[in-house]
Design a protein around this motif. Structure first.
Motif, PDB file in Angstrom:
ATOM      1  N   TYR A 176       0.840  -1.199   0.000  1.00 25.47           N
ATOM      2  CA  TYR A 176       0.000   0.000   0.000  1.00 25.47           C
ATOM      3  C   TYR A 176       0.873   1.245   0.000  1.00 25.47           C
ATOM      4  O   TYR A 176       1.806   1.366   0.784  1.00 25.47           O
ATOM      5  CB  TYR A 176      -0.928  -0.010   1.225  1.00 25.47           C
ATOM      6  CG  TYR A 176      -1.713  -1.295   1.353  1.00 25.47           C
ATOM      7  CD1 TYR A 176      -2.791  -1.551   0.513  1.00 25.47           C
ATOM      8  CD2 TYR A 176      -1.344  -2.274   2.266  1.00 25.47           C
ATOM      9  CE1 TYR A 176      -3.500  -2.741   0.603  1.00 25.47           C
ATOM     10  CE2 TYR A 176      -2.035  -3.474   2.365  1.00 25.47           C
ATOM     11  CZ  TYR A 176      -3.120  -3.711   1.526  1.00 25.47           C
ATOM     12  OH  TYR A 176      -3.806  -4.893   1.614  1.00 25.47           O
ATOM     13  N   SER A 177       0.558   2.192  -0.868  1.00 27.62           N
ATOM     14  CA  SER A 177       1.427   3.352  -1.037  1.00 27.62           C
ATOM     15  C   SER A 177       1.401   4.291   0.164  1.00 27.62           C
ATOM     16  O   SER A 177       2.326   5.077   0.358  1.00 27.62           O
ATOM     17  CB  SER A 177       1.046   4.115  -2.310  1.00 27.62           C
ATOM     18  OG  SER A 177      -0.305   4.540  -2.258  1.00 27.62           O
ATOM     19  N   LYS A 178       0.339   4.224   0.978  1.00 30.26           N
ATOM     20  CA  LYS A 178       0.268   5.030   2.198  1.00 30.26           C
ATOM     21  C   LYS A 178      -0.109   4.116   3.363  1.00 30.26           C
ATOM     22  O   LYS A 178      -1.073   3.340   3.267  1.00 30.26           O
ATOM     23  CB  LYS A 178      -0.768   6.143   2.072  1.00 30.26           C
ATOM     24  CG  LYS A 178      -0.398   7.257   1.107  1.00 30.26           C
ATOM     25  CD  LYS A 178      -1.452   8.364   1.128  1.00 30.26           C
ATOM     26  CE  LYS A 178      -1.069   9.514   0.206  1.00 30.26           C
ATOM     27  NZ  LYS A 178      -2.081  10.606   0.254  1.00 30.26           N
ATOM     28  N   THR A 179       0.633   4.213   4.448  1.00 28.58           N
ATOM     29  CA  THR A 179       0.313   3.421   5.634  1.00 28.58           C
ATOM     30  C   THR A 179       0.580   4.222   6.899  1.00 28.58           C
ATOM     31  O   THR A 179       1.342   5.193   6.893  1.00 28.58           O
ATOM     32  CB  THR A 179       1.166   2.131   5.717  1.00 28.58           C
ATOM     33  OG1 THR A 179       2.551   2.470   5.724  1.00 28.58           O
ATOM     34  CG2 THR A 179       0.861   1.189   4.582  1.00 28.58           C
ATOM     35  N   VAL A 180      -0.073   3.796   7.979  1.00 31.27           N
ATOM     36  CA  VAL A 180       0.236   4.299   9.316  1.00 31.27           C
ATOM     37  C   VAL A 180       0.554   3.100  10.194  1.00 31.27           C
ATOM     38  O   VAL A 180       0.113   1.980   9.929  1.00 31.27           O
ATOM     39  CB  VAL A 180      -0.936   5.104   9.916  1.00 31.27           C
ATOM     40  CG1 VAL A 180      -1.214   6.341   9.088  1.00 31.27           C
ATOM     41  CG2 VAL A 180      -2.189   4.243  10.041  1.00 31.27           C
ATOM     42  N   ILE A 181       1.359   3.340  11.235  1.00 30.77           N
ATOM     43  CA  ILE A 181       1.806   2.250  12.088  1.00 30.77           C
ATOM     44  C   ILE A 181       1.453   2.558  13.544  1.00 30.77           C
ATOM     45  O   ILE A 181       1.977   3.521  14.118  1.00 30.77           O
ATOM     46  CB  ILE A 181       3.325   2.041  11.981  1.00 30.77           C
ATOM     47  CG1 ILE A 181       3.772   1.931  10.527  1.00 30.77           C
ATOM     48  CG2 ILE A 181       3.759   0.804  12.763  1.00 30.77           C
ATOM     49  CD1 ILE A 181       5.286   1.987  10.349  1.00 30.77           C
ATOM     50  N   PRO A 182       0.592   1.778  14.179  1.00 34.55           N
ATOM     51  CA  PRO A 182       0.371   1.946  15.614  1.00 34.55           C
ATOM     52  C   PRO A 182       1.572   1.411  16.383  1.00 34.55           C
ATOM     53  O   PRO A 182       2.126   0.358  16.043  1.00 34.55           O
ATOM     54  CB  PRO A 182      -0.880   1.111  15.878  1.00 34.55           C
ATOM     55  CG  PRO A 182      -0.863   0.060  14.815  1.00 34.55           C
ATOM     56  CD  PRO A 182      -0.222   0.692  13.605  1.00 34.55           C
ATOM     57  N   ALA A 183       2.000   2.119  17.393  1.00 34.88           N
ATOM     58  CA  ALA A 183       3.213   1.727  18.121  1.00 34.88           C
ATOM     59  C   ALA A 183       3.129   2.187  19.564  1.00 34.88           C
ATOM     60  O   ALA A 183       2.341   3.074  19.921  1.00 34.88           O
ATOM     61  CB  ALA A 183       4.454   2.328  17.453  1.00 34.88           C
ATOM     62  N   MET A 184       3.969   1.584  20.404  1.00 34.60           N
ATOM     63  CA  MET A 184       4.159   2.040  21.776  1.00 34.60           C
ATOM     64  C   MET A 184       5.521   2.713  21.871  1.00 34.60           C
ATOM     65  O   MET A 184       6.530   2.163  21.414  1.00 34.60           O
ATOM     66  CB  MET A 184       4.088   0.876  22.758  1.00 34.60           C
ATOM     67  CG  MET A 184       2.749   0.164  22.794  1.00 34.60           C
ATOM     68  SD  MET A 184       1.332   1.261  23.024  1.00 34.60           S
ATOM     69  CE  MET A 184       1.793   2.056  24.557  1.00 34.60           C
ATOM     70  N   LYS A 185       5.518   3.893  22.458  1.00 37.40           N
ATOM     71  CA  LYS A 185       6.751   4.658  22.649  1.00 37.40           C
ATOM     72  C   LYS A 185       7.201   4.483  24.096  1.00 37.40           C
ATOM     73  O   LYS A 185       6.437   4.709  25.035  1.00 37.40           O
ATOM     74  CB  LYS A 185       6.503   6.129  22.334  1.00 37.40           C
ATOM     75  CG  LYS A 185       7.713   7.022  22.490  1.00 37.40           C
ATOM     76  CD  LYS A 185       7.336   8.468  22.144  1.00 37.40           C
ATOM     77  CE  LYS A 185       8.508   9.424  22.317  1.00 37.40           C
ATOM     78  NZ  LYS A 185       8.119  10.818  22.001  1.00 37.40           N
ATOM     79  N   TYR A 186       8.465   4.061  24.277  1.00 33.90           N
ATOM     80  CA  TYR A 186       8.991   3.805  25.614  1.00 33.90           C
ATOM     81  C   TYR A 186      10.209   4.692  25.883  1.00 33.90           C
ATOM     82  O   TYR A 186      11.018   4.934  24.966  1.00 33.90           O
ATOM     83  CB  TYR A 186       9.439   2.347  25.749  1.00 33.90           C
ATOM     84  CG  TYR A 186       8.334   1.323  25.628  1.00 33.90           C
ATOM     85  CD1 TYR A 186       7.541   0.999  26.713  1.00 33.90           C
ATOM     86  CD2 TYR A 186       8.113   0.654  24.425  1.00 33.90           C
ATOM     87  CE1 TYR A 186       6.539   0.038  26.614  1.00 33.90           C
ATOM     88  CE2 TYR A 186       7.116  -0.304  24.310  1.00 33.90           C
ATOM     89  CZ  TYR A 186       6.336  -0.612  25.403  1.00 33.90           C
ATOM     90  OH  TYR A 186       5.350  -1.572  25.306  1.00 33.90           O
ATOM     91  N   GLU A 187      10.344   5.138  27.117  1.00 29.13           N
ATOM     92  CA  GLU A 187      11.562   5.800  27.558  1.00 29.13           C
ATOM     93  C   GLU A 187      12.541   4.720  28.034  1.00 29.13           C
ATOM     94  O   GLU A 187      12.232   3.949  28.939  1.00 29.13           O
ATOM     95  CB  GLU A 187      11.260   6.768  28.700  1.00 29.13           C
ATOM     96  CG  GLU A 187      10.351   7.922  28.327  1.00 29.13           C
ATOM     97  CD  GLU A 187      11.019   8.903  27.364  1.00 29.13           C
ATOM     98  OE1 GLU A 187      12.281   8.983  27.390  1.00 29.13           O
ATOM     99  OE2 GLU A 187      10.298   9.586  26.609  1.00 29.13           O
ATOM    100  N   ILE A 188      13.680   4.664  27.406  1.00 27.10           N
ATOM    101  CA  ILE A 188      14.710   3.682  27.755  1.00 27.10           C
ATOM    102  C   ILE A 188      15.809   4.386  28.533  1.00 27.10           C
ATOM    103  O   ILE A 188      16.322   5.437  28.105  1.00 27.10           O
ATOM    104  CB  ILE A 188      15.291   3.017  26.488  1.00 27.10           C
ATOM    105  CG1 ILE A 188      14.168   2.372  25.657  1.00 27.10           C
ATOM    106  CG2 ILE A 188      16.354   1.991  26.863  1.00 27.10           C
ATOM    107  CD1 ILE A 188      13.407   1.288  26.372  1.00 27.10           C
ATOM    108  N   HIS A 189      16.169   3.834  29.664  1.00 30.09           N
ATOM    109  CA  HIS A 189      17.187   4.425  30.519  1.00 30.09           C
ATOM    110  C   HIS A 189      18.449   3.563  30.539  1.00 30.09           C
ATOM    111  O   HIS A 189      18.410   2.370  30.225  1.00 30.09           O
ATOM    112  CB  HIS A 189      16.639   4.577  31.944  1.00 30.09           C
ATOM    113  CG  HIS A 189      15.379   5.376  32.010  1.00 30.09           C
ATOM    114  ND1 HIS A 189      15.359   6.740  31.819  1.00 30.09           N
ATOM    115  CD2 HIS A 189      14.085   5.005  32.215  1.00 30.09           C
ATOM    116  CE1 HIS A 189      14.116   7.181  31.910  1.00 30.09           C
ATOM    117  NE2 HIS A 189      13.320   6.148  32.152  1.00 30.09           N
TER     118      HIS A 189
END
Length: 561
Positions: free
Chosen positions: A532-545
């Motif tokens: 597909y020429s256009k897509t979105v991606i659901p994701a989880m953003k984490y703070e890594i220490h």
């Protein structure tokens, strides 16, 4: 509906648009470069339509225009004194690949590509083909090209090397892993090439050499029968095949294995089941936007896309997909033409394919593969996204990277991605792996200073990922789900503290966490997804220490369960 004439016409419709571009033994049109010589690319574009034309002719089809084009082209291309000469070959020459198509013609349709040649042309063609015995071929499935050339020369009563033939067959045996699986050369690829190359050529050998070498022919048939029992997991109920690994621009070549099985007379499944897999795959492909405006097969997958191409994809490369039409060689009264198309058989919900280093889950008629990701040093174009994601699905496709300077251009679906000082770092170095009956365990690193242990566990709703991360940096990480098609306004996206979701009228992916992440939606750079020429991606953003971090992400890829 699916008569022999129907598929003959289908093949003619695919190859007719390139007729006007034949120039002796070359086919020249839109120019983009591969890593081999432009001359070799033109020879490739001339040779590859033979993968469809040879079974067409062998099965009784007639096309006088293309018959003349190939006799004219072979005559000029094999003649050193002709301006259209194909050239002398060197070690690991791309032209060795195309020799296999000529060999295919000599074995199965000599009355079209050999017998009409004049005596001098036959001598020239023999000499040019035989030169493969004097050079080195790539130590991989390429070994079969030399096997086929020597078999072909033998079949038309010309000089061939039995000594080289024996050596190459012995080398092919060294690639064999068991349960029908081979390893494709020193880089260790185990992808659809095992069916498309190793077994396809092995079954050609089995058919051609049944009387000369029955023992070897039977071995190749037995191996293909075993391979089919796991390869069937790569195909969805609707005909889509699992997009994983390299050379995806060959498209319907994914199903060529099944036609070769039918021709060789082996039945790992009923004829109706194999017919269904083959025809659904071809029909599915021909419903997509895979041709350019002049009717020529494009480089790409669901649409024209050089971004996802390998370095060895030239203008004529996609016509290798015509190997799928091997079934046109079947006689008019073969039961294939009259038997019913059957649905897929009942398959295990979770299948360990040990030799391929992957688990495959099967839910709702769709397959998702969870590979260990063992290919890390095969630099031929977008290898990381083609082999090193956590999950692959025909239903979603996958994204390739445009750059590593932003998360949207990296477009990293189904990966754990680190962003350090503005640089996007993805899975790269493999340290160890173990594929078990219910999970995949991988120890890996994207960059010096990161050590990650990931456990992937398929579930009834999708899969979970548990990551243990030891980091020398404070940074941000994104654990992403599948890329979901976004056709401007018909995509629904939501995000919250511990959840991110994207869906349309045919896809759904939700990403959740219980370990302190933040839901986000990554807007992929256009044309990064192969489907597909256009897509979105659901994701989880984490703070890594700095130090040890433990995170767990749940990927839900359908609404049931």
């Amino acid at each position: 509906m699916y008569t022999k004439e129907y598929f003959r016409q289908q093949l003619s419709d695919i190859i007719s648009p390139i007729e006007k571009y034949y120039n002796g033994g070359k086919v020249q049109y839109a120019r983009h470069s591969a890593w081999y010589e432009n001359l070799s690319a033109d020879v490739e574009a001339f040779a590859r339509p033979l993968w469809g034309l040879v079974p067409f002719w062998a099965g009784g089809g007639e096309n006088e225009t293309f018959e003349k084009l190939y006799i004219t082209g072979i005559t000029s291309g094999a003649d050193k004194k002709n301006d259209g000469y194909w050239g002398d070959c060197h070690d690991k020459d791309q032209r060795f690949v195309e020799m296999a198509a000529f060999a295919y013609g000599l074995i199965f349709a000599p009355e079209k590509v050999w017998e009409p040649l004049k005596s001098t042309a036959k001598n020239n063609f023999e000499k040019w083909l035989y030169s493969i015995n004097d050079k080195e071929v790539c130590d991989s499935n390429w070994t079969f090209f030399r096997v086929l050339v020597n078999v072909a020369l033998k079949k038309v009563g010309r000089k061939y090397s039995q000594e080289q033939l024996d050596k190459d067959i012995a080398r092919i045996d060294e690639f064999y892993l068991g349960n029908g699986w081979y390893i494709d050369g020193l880089h260790g690829q185990k992808d659809y090439y095992i069916g498309f190359a190793f077994h396809f050529y092995g079954l050609i050998y089995a058919v051609a050499m049944e009387d000369d070498d029955k023992e070897r022919s039977d071995i190749y048939k037995e191996r293909a029968t075993e391979f089919a029992k796991t390869f069937i997991y790569w195909f969805d109920e609707d005909g889509e095949a699992l997009p994983y690994g390299r050379s995806l621009t060959y498209r319907f070549a994914q199903a060529a294995f099944w036609g070769a099985c039918i021709l060789a007379g082996i039945r790992p499944f009923s004829l109706g089941v194999m017919k269904g897999i083959l025809i659904r795959n071809i029909e599915n492909w021909l419903s997509k936007n895979i041709f350019d405006t002049s009717g020529i097969l494009s480089v790409g997958y669901d649409y024209s896309n050089l971004l996802m191409a390998e370095h060895y994809n030239a203008h004529g490369s996609p016509y290798w997909g015509l190997k799928a039409y091997i079934f046109l060689m079947l006689s008019d009264d073969h039961e294939f033409w009259s038997c019913d198309i059957e649905e897929m058989p009942k398959l295990d919900e979770l299948k360990l394919i040990k030799e391929a280093d992957m688990l495959v889950s099967r839910r709702n008629g769709k397959s998702v593969a969870y590979p260990a990701g063992t290919i890390t040093d095969f630099a031929c174009g977008q290898i990381v996204p083609k082999y090193l994601k956590f999950a692959y699905s025909a239903h979603f496709g996958f994204n390739v990277m445009r750059s590593n300077i932003s998360i949207d251009e990296a477009a990293c679906d189904s990966m754990l991605t680190f962003v350090v000082d503005g640089a996007v770092l993805v899975r790269r170095h493999l340290k160890s792996y173990n594929v078990e009956n219910d999970r995949v365990v991988i120890e890996w690193s994207p960059f010096k200073g990161f050590d990650v242990k990931t456990v992937i566990t398929p579930t009834t709703f999708g899969h979970t990922r548990s990551h243990e991360i030891n980091s020398e940096y404070d940074c941000v990480a994104y654990d992403a789900g599948f890329a979901v098609a976004s056709r401007d306004k018909d995509n629904i996206k939501t995000k919250d503290s511990f959840i991110a979701q994207a869906r349309n009228d045919f896809q759904f992916c939700e990403v959740l966490t219980e370990t302190g992440g933040e839901g986000c939606i990554i807007e992929s750079s256009p044309n990064t997804n192969i489907r597909y020429s256009k897509t979105v991606i659901p994701a989880m953003k984490y703070e890594i220490h700095k130090g040890k971090n433990e995170i767990k992400t749940l990927i839900r890829d359908h609404l049931e369960g």
